[in-house]
Design a protein around this motif. Structure first.
Motif, PDB file in Angstrom:
ATOM      1  N   VAL A  70      26.417  17.458   4.513  1.00 60.17           N
ATOM      2  CA  VAL A  70      27.510  17.105   5.422  1.00 60.17           C
ATOM      3  C   VAL A  70      27.913  15.646   5.242  1.00 60.17           C
ATOM      4  CG1 VAL A  70      26.026  16.455   7.389  1.00 60.17           C
ATOM      5  CG2 VAL A  70      28.340  17.322   7.794  1.00 60.17           C
ATOM      6  N   GLU A 111      36.728  14.816  11.888  1.00 57.71           N
ATOM      7  CA  GLU A 111      36.303  15.881  12.800  1.00 57.71           C
ATOM      8  C   GLU A 111      37.035  17.177  12.482  1.00 57.71           C
ATOM      9  OE1 GLU A 111      37.026  14.501  16.733  1.00 57.71           O
ATOM     10  OE2 GLU A 111      35.795  12.693  16.474  1.00 57.71           O
ATOM     11  N   ALA A 118      28.696  24.824  15.032  1.00 55.32           N
ATOM     12  CA  ALA A 118      28.747  23.521  14.359  1.00 55.32           C
ATOM     13  C   ALA A 118      30.187  23.044  14.199  1.00 55.32           C
ATOM     14  CB  ALA A 118      28.060  23.604  12.997  1.00 55.32           C
ATOM     15  N   TRP A 174      31.697  21.965  17.670  1.00 54.51           N
ATOM     16  CA  TRP A 174      31.120  20.696  18.130  1.00 54.51           C
ATOM     17  C   TRP A 174      31.101  19.659  17.007  1.00 54.51           C
ATOM     18  CZ3 TRP A 174      30.831  20.626  23.177  1.00 54.51           C
ATOM     19  CH2 TRP A 174      30.596  21.817  23.859  1.00 54.51           C
ATOM     20  N   ALA A 175      32.055  19.720  16.104  1.00 49.39           N
ATOM     21  CA  ALA A 175      32.089  18.815  14.950  1.00 49.39           C
ATOM     22  C   ALA A 175      32.210  17.350  15.356  1.00 49.39           C
ATOM     23  CB  ALA A 175      33.245  19.195  14.022  1.00 49.39           C
ATOM     24  N   TYR A 235      24.055  22.178   6.117  1.00 52.63           N
ATOM     25  CA  TYR A 235      24.587  20.992   6.779  1.00 52.63           C
ATOM     26  C   TYR A 235      23.775  19.745   6.479  1.00 52.63           C
ATOM     27  CZ  TYR A 235      28.521  22.661   9.564  1.00 52.63           C
ATOM     28  OH  TYR A 235      29.747  23.111   9.952  1.00 52.63           O
ATOM     29  N   THR A 236      22.448  19.844   6.605  1.00 57.63           N
ATOM     30  CA  THR A 236      21.633  18.644   6.412  1.00 57.63           C
ATOM     31  C   THR A 236      21.657  18.162   4.967  1.00 57.63           C
ATOM     32  OG1 THR A 236      19.657  20.036   6.142  1.00 57.63           O
ATOM     33  CG2 THR A 236      20.077  19.131   8.323  1.00 57.63           C
ATOM     34  N   THR A 255      30.586  15.751  17.584  1.00 53.26           N
ATOM     35  CA  THR A 255      29.238  15.207  17.703  1.00 53.26           C
ATOM     36  C   THR A 255      28.618  14.984  16.327  1.00 53.26           C
ATOM     37  OG1 THR A 255      28.997  16.421  19.777  1.00 53.26           O
ATOM     38  CG2 THR A 255      26.988  15.559  18.786  1.00 53.26           C
ATOM     39  N   VAL A 256      28.817  15.951  15.428  1.00 57.43           N
ATOM     40  CA  VAL A 256      28.272  15.839  14.076  1.00 57.43           C
ATOM     41  C   VAL A 256      28.848  14.614  13.373  1.00 57.43           C
ATOM     42  CG1 VAL A 256      28.104  16.959  11.815  1.00 57.43           C
ATOM     43  CG2 VAL A 256      27.933  18.333  13.904  1.00 57.43           C
TER      44      VAL A 256
END
Length: 384
Positions: free
Chosen positions: A26, A44, A301, A304-305, A22-23, A307-308
């Motif tokens: 994304v 989202e 993840a 809760w996309a 992810y980091t 928030t991402v």
């Protein structure tokens, strides 16, 4: 029994694999969705679809085969989409995702198709990929002229982390980037809240040119840069990969989640290695449990996309550019090393690289495919 299920090393390995994935990329997924004209709600949905699809496939494959089968999205595929999707509307783009998934299913069902793909010289595939990634890496250094303090802080953090804690380089870079954004006031009006993501259905529409310019490159990149290395990674750690079922399974998953924005679900390679080494478990037969935990974290993840997405959309453009470009430096270096390693292949690889990099289209066919085709024809002619 509880010790096996809640093994700390399994949990930490699974979490690290998801965190690294992810980091490191994304922000590129969000750029691809934005280039496709997606609304925040649709962005989202893209991350919801990818998180849920990767989570379910990782859990089910690993549980059924009792082997560490980690899936991921295609970062190279997302990078290609950033440059290619703007000329199509969303239903056509979604239709192209469906066709790409169908092609992966057919690859699993039709053995000659898989062999044909394997006959594409790896150095031409990596030359094509390198040309797609190069613009992202160049943009990482552009903020030096406009926001030098932010660039130097982030680039310095990247170099230090790369030397001392390479596994967590992108996490540290992300934290430094967020700190710079907070200090610059970027989050003062951003609504970053812990909300559940809502999937958004888009009915696919099929277009021949989109199949040629989106589906085919996405399929080729997914196979060459993700699925084939993913199989090789499993075998290098002593695990026999059930190739056909995995291709069919990931292809079907692509088709099912494409209408929600799931552009690619494929075998992981680099992040998968985190769940396969000796530090995960002394018993190789138990390491699949680490991937199952990764599947759980993927699901979290994805759910809760919202928030991402809110977090990354609040980041200034210069910070997003630095994050995306530095995340792809290692992959770009690998592509260049493989592409131009041998003298006999260098000219064909260079043609593929330059034509793809040019972005020029002809007869409705994108530079990505022209680069690969010209490189293969040149190689065939000069090798006679």
């Amino acid at each position: 029994m509880l010790n096996k299920v809640f093994n700390i090393s399994h949990i930490s390995a699974g979490f690290t694999a998801v965190l690294v994935g992810y980091t490191s990329s994304v922000v590129i997924i969000i750029q691809a969705a934005t280039a496709a004209g997606a609304t925040p709600a649709q962005i989202e949905s893209w991350l919801w679809a990818l998180g849920v699809a990767m989570g379910l496939s990782s859990l089910l494959f690993s549980w059924f085969y009792k082997r560490p089968v980690l899936t991921a999205w295609s970062t190279p595929g997302a990078a290609m989409l950033v440059a290619a999707v703007s000329q199509y509307d969303m239903p056509v783009i979604i239709g192209a995702f469906v066709i790409s998934g169908v092609l992966i299913v057919l690859t699993g069902l039709i053995t000659p198709l898989a062999r044909l793909l394997e006959r594409i010289p790896p150095y031409l595939g990596t030359a094509m990929l390198g040309a797609i990634l190069l613009p992202f890496c160049l943009k990482a250094f552009q903020p030096l002229s406009s926001t030098p303090v932010v660039f130097l802080l982030m680039f310095g953090s990247y170099l230090v982390a790369k030397y001392f804690v390479p596994r967590y380089t992108m996490l540290i870079l992300l934290l430094v980037g967020i700190a710079c954004a907070v200090f610059g006031g970027s989050f003062s009006h951003a609504g970053v809240a812990l909300n559940l993501a809502q999937p958004q259905w888009v009915t696919p529409r099929f277009d021949v040119l989109a199949m040629i310019n989106l589906s085919l490159p996405l399929y080729v990149l997914t196979m060459l840069s993700q699925n084939l290395p993913g199989v090789a990674m499993m075998r290098s750690h002593g695990y026999e990969a059930p190739v056909k079922p995995l291709l069919i399974g990931t292809g079907v998953t692509n088709v099912l989640f494409a209408p929600f924005g799931g552009f690619s679900v494929n075998l992981a390679a680099i992040s998968a290695a985190i769940c396969m080494n000796d530090g995960v478990d002394a018993d190789p037969k138990q390491r699949y449990r680490a991937v199952m935990w990764a599947g759980v974290f993927y699901l979290i993840a994805g759910v809760w996309a919202t928030t991402v997405v809110a977090l990354f959309l609040a980041l200034p453009k210069n910070i997003s550019q630095i994050l995306a470009g530095l995340a792809l430096l290692g992959t770009l270096l690998m592509c260049l090393q493989i592409s131009f390693k041998e003298g006999k292949q260098q000219e064909s690889a260079l043609l593929t690289f330059l034509i793809t990099l040019s972005g020029a289209s002809f007869l409705g066919i994108s530079a990505t495919l022209w680069g690969l085709l010209v490189g293969m024809v040149y190689l065939k002619v000069t090798n006679k």
